[in-house]
Scaffold this motif. Structure first.
Motif, PDB file in Angstrom:
ATOM      1  N   TRP A  86       0.831  -1.205   0.000  1.00  0.00           N
ATOM      2  CA  TRP A  86       0.000   0.000   0.000  1.00  0.00           C
ATOM      3  C   TRP A  86       0.865   1.254   0.000  1.00  0.00           C
ATOM      4  O   TRP A  86       0.574   2.223  -0.725  1.00  0.00           O
ATOM      5  N   ASN A  87       1.946   1.248   0.757  1.00  0.00           N
ATOM      6  CA  ASN A  87       2.861   2.398   0.782  1.00  0.00           C
ATOM      7  C   ASN A  87       3.480   2.634  -0.588  1.00  0.00           C
ATOM      8  O   ASN A  87       3.638   3.785  -1.030  1.00  0.00           O
ATOM      9  N   TYR A  88       3.827   1.557  -1.283  1.00  0.00           N
ATOM     10  CA  TYR A  88       4.406   1.680  -2.626  1.00  0.00           C
ATOM     11  C   TYR A  88       3.403   2.339  -3.578  1.00  0.00           C
ATOM     12  O   TYR A  88       3.757   3.253  -4.343  1.00  0.00           O
ATOM     13  N   ARG A  89       2.138   1.897  -3.551  1.00  0.00           N
ATOM     14  CA  ARG A  89       1.130   2.493  -4.438  1.00  0.00           C
ATOM     15  C   ARG A  89       0.935   3.976  -4.153  1.00  0.00           C
ATOM     16  O   ARG A  89       0.745   4.775  -5.078  1.00  0.00           O
ATOM     17  N   GLN A  90       0.983   4.358  -2.902  1.00  0.00           N
ATOM     18  CA  GLN A  90       0.806   5.765  -2.558  1.00  0.00           C
ATOM     19  C   GLN A  90       1.944   6.623  -3.096  1.00  0.00           C
ATOM     20  O   GLN A  90       1.775   7.823  -3.304  1.00  0.00           O
ATOM     21  N   ARG A  91       3.073   6.015  -3.366  1.00  0.00           N
ATOM     22  CA  ARG A  91       4.225   6.751  -3.925  1.00  0.00           C
ATOM     23  C   ARG A  91       4.154   6.859  -5.447  1.00  0.00           C
ATOM     24  O   ARG A  91       4.573   7.866  -6.023  1.00  0.00           O
ATOM     25  N   VAL A  92       3.667   5.817  -6.128  1.00  0.00           N
ATOM     26  CA  VAL A  92       3.797   5.779  -7.590  1.00  0.00           C
ATOM     27  C   VAL A  92       2.503   6.040  -8.350  1.00  0.00           C
ATOM     28  O   VAL A  92       2.540   6.317  -9.554  1.00  0.00           O
ATOM     29  N   ASN A  97      -8.186   7.618  -8.079  1.00  0.00           N
ATOM     30  CA  ASN A  97      -8.549   7.054  -6.772  1.00  0.00           C
ATOM     31  C   ASN A  97      -8.645   5.535  -6.852  1.00  0.00           C
ATOM     32  O   ASN A  97      -9.270   4.893  -6.016  1.00  0.00           O
ATOM     33  N   SER A  98      -8.010   4.958  -7.891  1.00  0.00           N
ATOM     34  CA  SER A  98      -8.070   3.518  -8.109  1.00  0.00           C
ATOM     35  C   SER A  98      -6.705   2.976  -8.518  1.00  0.00           C
ATOM     36  O   SER A  98      -5.956   3.654  -9.222  1.00  0.00           O
ATOM     37  N   CYS A  99      -6.396   1.762  -8.080  1.00  0.00           N
ATOM     38  CA  CYS A  99      -5.114   1.151  -8.418  1.00  0.00           C
ATOM     39  C   CYS A  99      -5.121  -0.309  -8.008  1.00  0.00           C
ATOM     40  O   CYS A  99      -5.993  -0.760  -7.274  1.00  0.00           O
ATOM     41  N   LEU A 112      -2.335 -13.566  -4.597  1.00  0.00           N
ATOM     42  CA  LEU A 112      -3.265 -12.608  -3.993  1.00  0.00           C
ATOM     43  C   LEU A 112      -3.358 -11.365  -4.882  1.00  0.00           C
ATOM     44  O   LEU A 112      -2.337 -10.730  -5.173  1.00  0.00           O
ATOM     45  N   ILE A 113      -4.571 -11.049  -5.319  1.00  0.00           N
ATOM     46  CA  ILE A 113      -4.816  -9.854  -6.129  1.00  0.00           C
ATOM     47  C   ILE A 113      -5.815  -8.978  -5.385  1.00  0.00           C
ATOM     48  O   ILE A 113      -6.886  -9.443  -4.980  1.00  0.00           O
ATOM     49  N   VAL A 114      -5.457  -7.704  -5.211  1.00  0.00           N
ATOM     50  CA  VAL A 114      -6.360  -6.740  -4.589  1.00  0.00           C
ATOM     51  C   VAL A 114      -6.366  -5.466  -5.424  1.00  0.00           C
ATOM     52  O   VAL A 114      -5.313  -4.863  -5.644  1.00  0.00           O
ATOM     53  N   ASP A 115      -7.533  -5.080  -5.910  1.00  0.00           N
ATOM     54  CA  ASP A 115      -7.695  -3.842  -6.676  1.00  0.00           C
ATOM     55  C   ASP A 115      -8.585  -2.880  -5.902  1.00  0.00           C
ATOM     56  O   ASP A 115      -9.587  -3.284  -5.306  1.00  0.00           O
ATOM     57  N   LYS A 116      -8.216  -1.608  -5.955  1.00  0.00           N
ATOM     58  CA  LYS A 116      -8.981  -0.551  -5.290  1.00  0.00           C
ATOM     59  C   LYS A 116      -9.720   0.260  -6.348  1.00  0.00           C
ATOM     60  O   LYS A 116      -9.101   0.779  -7.283  1.00  0.00           O
ATOM     61  N   PHE A 117     -11.026   0.363  -6.193  1.00  0.00           N
ATOM     62  CA  PHE A 117     -11.867   1.177  -7.073  1.00  0.00           C
ATOM     63  C   PHE A 117     -12.600   2.190  -6.215  1.00  0.00           C
ATOM     64  O   PHE A 117     -13.575   1.849  -5.533  1.00  0.00           O
ATOM     65  N   GLY A 118     -12.113   3.416  -6.228  1.00  0.00           N
ATOM     66  CA  GLY A 118     -12.691   4.426  -5.354  1.00  0.00           C
ATOM     67  C   GLY A 118     -12.536   4.001  -3.900  1.00  0.00           C
ATOM     68  O   GLY A 118     -11.430   3.735  -3.427  1.00  0.00           O
ATOM     69  N   ASP A 119     -13.654   3.894  -3.199  1.00  0.00           N
ATOM     70  CA  ASP A 119     -13.620   3.526  -1.775  1.00  0.00           C
ATOM     71  C   ASP A 119     -13.778   2.030  -1.539  1.00  0.00           C
ATOM     72  O   ASP A 119     -13.947   1.606  -0.396  1.00  0.00           O
ATOM     73  N   VAL A 179     -19.478   1.159  -9.279  1.00  0.00           N
ATOM     74  CA  VAL A 179     -18.747   2.258  -8.655  1.00  0.00           C
ATOM     75  C   VAL A 179     -18.222   3.190  -9.751  1.00  0.00           C
ATOM     76  O   VAL A 179     -17.765   2.727 -10.799  1.00  0.00           O
ATOM     77  N   VAL A 180     -18.291   4.501  -9.529  1.00  0.00           N
ATOM     78  CA  VAL A 180     -17.702   5.465 -10.464  1.00  0.00           C
ATOM     79  C   VAL A 180     -16.327   5.862  -9.937  1.00  0.00           C
ATOM     80  O   VAL A 180     -16.201   6.355  -8.820  1.00  0.00           O
ATOM     81  N   ILE A 181     -15.303   5.599 -10.753  1.00  0.00           N
ATOM     82  CA  ILE A 181     -13.938   5.944 -10.355  1.00  0.00           C
ATOM     83  C   ILE A 181     -13.458   7.166 -11.132  1.00  0.00           C
ATOM     84  O   ILE A 181     -14.033   7.535 -12.167  1.00  0.00           O
ATOM     85  N   HIS A 182     -12.392   7.781 -10.631  1.00  0.00           N
ATOM     86  CA  HIS A 182     -11.769   8.942 -11.283  1.00  0.00           C
ATOM     87  C   HIS A 182     -10.370   8.544 -11.742  1.00  0.00           C
ATOM     88  O   HIS A 182      -9.624   7.905 -10.997  1.00  0.00           O
ATOM     89  N   GLU A 183     -10.038   8.922 -12.986  1.00  0.00           N
ATOM     90  CA  GLU A 183      -8.733   8.552 -13.542  1.00  0.00           C
ATOM     91  C   GLU A 183      -8.278   9.623 -14.524  1.00  0.00           C
ATOM     92  O   GLU A 183      -8.888   9.819 -15.570  1.00  0.00           O
ATOM     93  N   ASN A 184      -7.247  10.347 -14.158  1.00  0.00           N
ATOM     94  CA  ASN A 184      -6.659  11.361 -15.041  1.00  0.00           C
ATOM     95  C   ASN A 184      -7.699  12.332 -15.605  1.00  0.00           C
ATOM     96  O   ASN A 184      -7.699  12.670 -16.786  1.00  0.00           O
TER      97      ASN A 184
END
Length: 391
Positions: A86-92, A97-99, A112-119, A179-184
């Motif tokens: 999680w710390n790595y994603r916050q850097r790169v 709001n999704s990654c 293990l796969i975990v994707d974040k879509f908005g909240d 879910v509605v996500i925001h990207e660029n």
């Protein structure tokens, strides 16, 4: 703890950092264990290699979790690994709001796969040894990432090989899975319940940005467009007209919703069709596009099917090139791990020769930074994205 001993000559790849140990590489297992247990791995000289979870039912019998003989695979282990990911994603990761929060072996948490879509999070536990720890992992994801909800997408057939059932559904309180996500600066509808994979293709996020400067004022064709992500970026960057093609009606329904959501309903249109057939028909009718995107699903998921995949990639690239006027651009992708980068380049070059076109490589891109590649594990490098100028 049971002890797995490797055959002589089989330790080099594993000791070099690859996390998978195949059934044929194991000489013997000393001690008792249950499928999913952590076992120690030693080479034929009795030198410690690592600890990993075991499942004799799988061809990948052991997946290495740690190479530290003193490190225990417990709740604190998972807390450290998930926090680091999680710390790595916050850097790169920027401007979204999704990654992808956890990318399996590349984050030292195999399968293990975990994707974040908005909240919200979408989670896959694709092997028995990681599924055993699902309850702990979910609890830690709530603690570390702090999502509003989690959806399980364990409907992947590889789980059957592991002896696991196919399961989907909410983990904890239910929520609206769309879910509605925001990207660029764009908005996208993501269906955690019914979308492809975990709901959306995050790995192309940075490649979609590469359309900037290439599409302004032009006509764009987006083949295998799925939910229209490349199409939205083309419209954002000034294309005068965008046509998306896909065979899946449900994906196109979302693509049209995305166009309306971003105010591009008058620029983007979508057609339910087989992209191969439509490319041939467009060539016959003399259609022209200043930029063509080819982002097909994987044409091969095994080494034995590579020859057929080459034919498929060559066909769509040849047809795509014939629709591009001299000086136009081709964005062509492969998400097949077995279609190696060099082979993909050769295949596209062959397509250019047969189409009578000269090709200039503008960029050779890979997957986004939230999908890092473990150098010792070439399987973690799967996405290739070539941007070519066609003459």
């Amino acid at each position: 703890m049971a002890k797995a001993i490797l055959h002589q000559g089989k330790q080099k790849r594993i000791a070099g950092g690859h996390p998978w140990i195949y059934r044929t590489e194991i000489k013997e297992i000393v001690g008792s264990f249950e499928p999913g247990d952590i076992v120690e791995v030693f080479d034929y000289r009795d030198k410690f290699v690592g600890k990993g979870y075991i499942n004799p039912a799988s061809q990948i019998t052991i997946r290495i979790m740690t190479r530290n003989p003193l490190e225990e695979v417990n709740e604190e282990f998972f807390r450290r690994r998930i926090t680091a990911a999680w710390n790595y994603r916050q850097r790169v990761v920027k401007d979204t709001n999704s990654c992808r929060v956890i990318f399996g072996e590349a984050d030292f948490l195999p399968a293990l796969i975990v994707d974040k879509f908005g909240d919200y999070l979408s989670v896959q536990t694709l092997a028995l040894g990681i599924d055993v720890h699902k309850e702990t992992i979910i609890r830690l994801l709530y603690e570390i990432v702090q999502p509003r909800g989690i959806y399980e997408r364990n409907d992947v057939t590889v789980r059957k090989i592991e002896g696991l059932p196919l399961i989907t559904g909410f983990i904890g309180e239910p929520f609206d899975p769309k879910v509605v996500i925001h990207e660029n600066g764009l908005k996208f509808v993501v269906d955690l319940e019914g979308g492809q994979k975990t709901g959306y293709f995050l790995d192309q996020r940075e490649n979609r940005l590469a359309l900037q400067g290439l599409v302004k004022g032009g006509r764009v064709l987006d083949c295998f467009c799925h939910t229209g992500t490349f199409s939205m970026y083309a419209a954002k960057f000034g294309a005068r007209e965008v046509l998306g093609l896909d065979i899946a009606a449900s994906a196109l329904e979302t693509a049209r919703a995305n166009a309306q959501l971003n105010g591009y309903g008058d620029i983007c249109s979508f057609k339910e069709t087989n992209s191969f057939d439509e490319l041939r028909a467009m060539e016959k009718s003399g259609e022209q596009f200043e930029l063509v995107v080819l982002d097909p699903p994987a044409f091969t998921k095994s080494k034995g099917a590579v020859k057929g995949a080459i034919r498929g990639y060559k066909e769509i690239n040849l047809r795509g090139m014939k629709l591009i006027p001299p000086g136009g651009f081709l964005v062509t992708c492969s998400c097949s791990y077995h279609m190696k980068e060099e082979l993909f380049l050769e295949t596209v070059l062959d397509a250019g020769r047969d189409a009578g076109r000269e090709l200039r490589l503008v960029e050779l891109r890979r997957q986004a930074k939230d999908h890092p590649m473990l150098l010792a594990s070439p399987e973690s490098h799967y996405l290739k994205c070539m941007i070519l100028q066609v003459f």
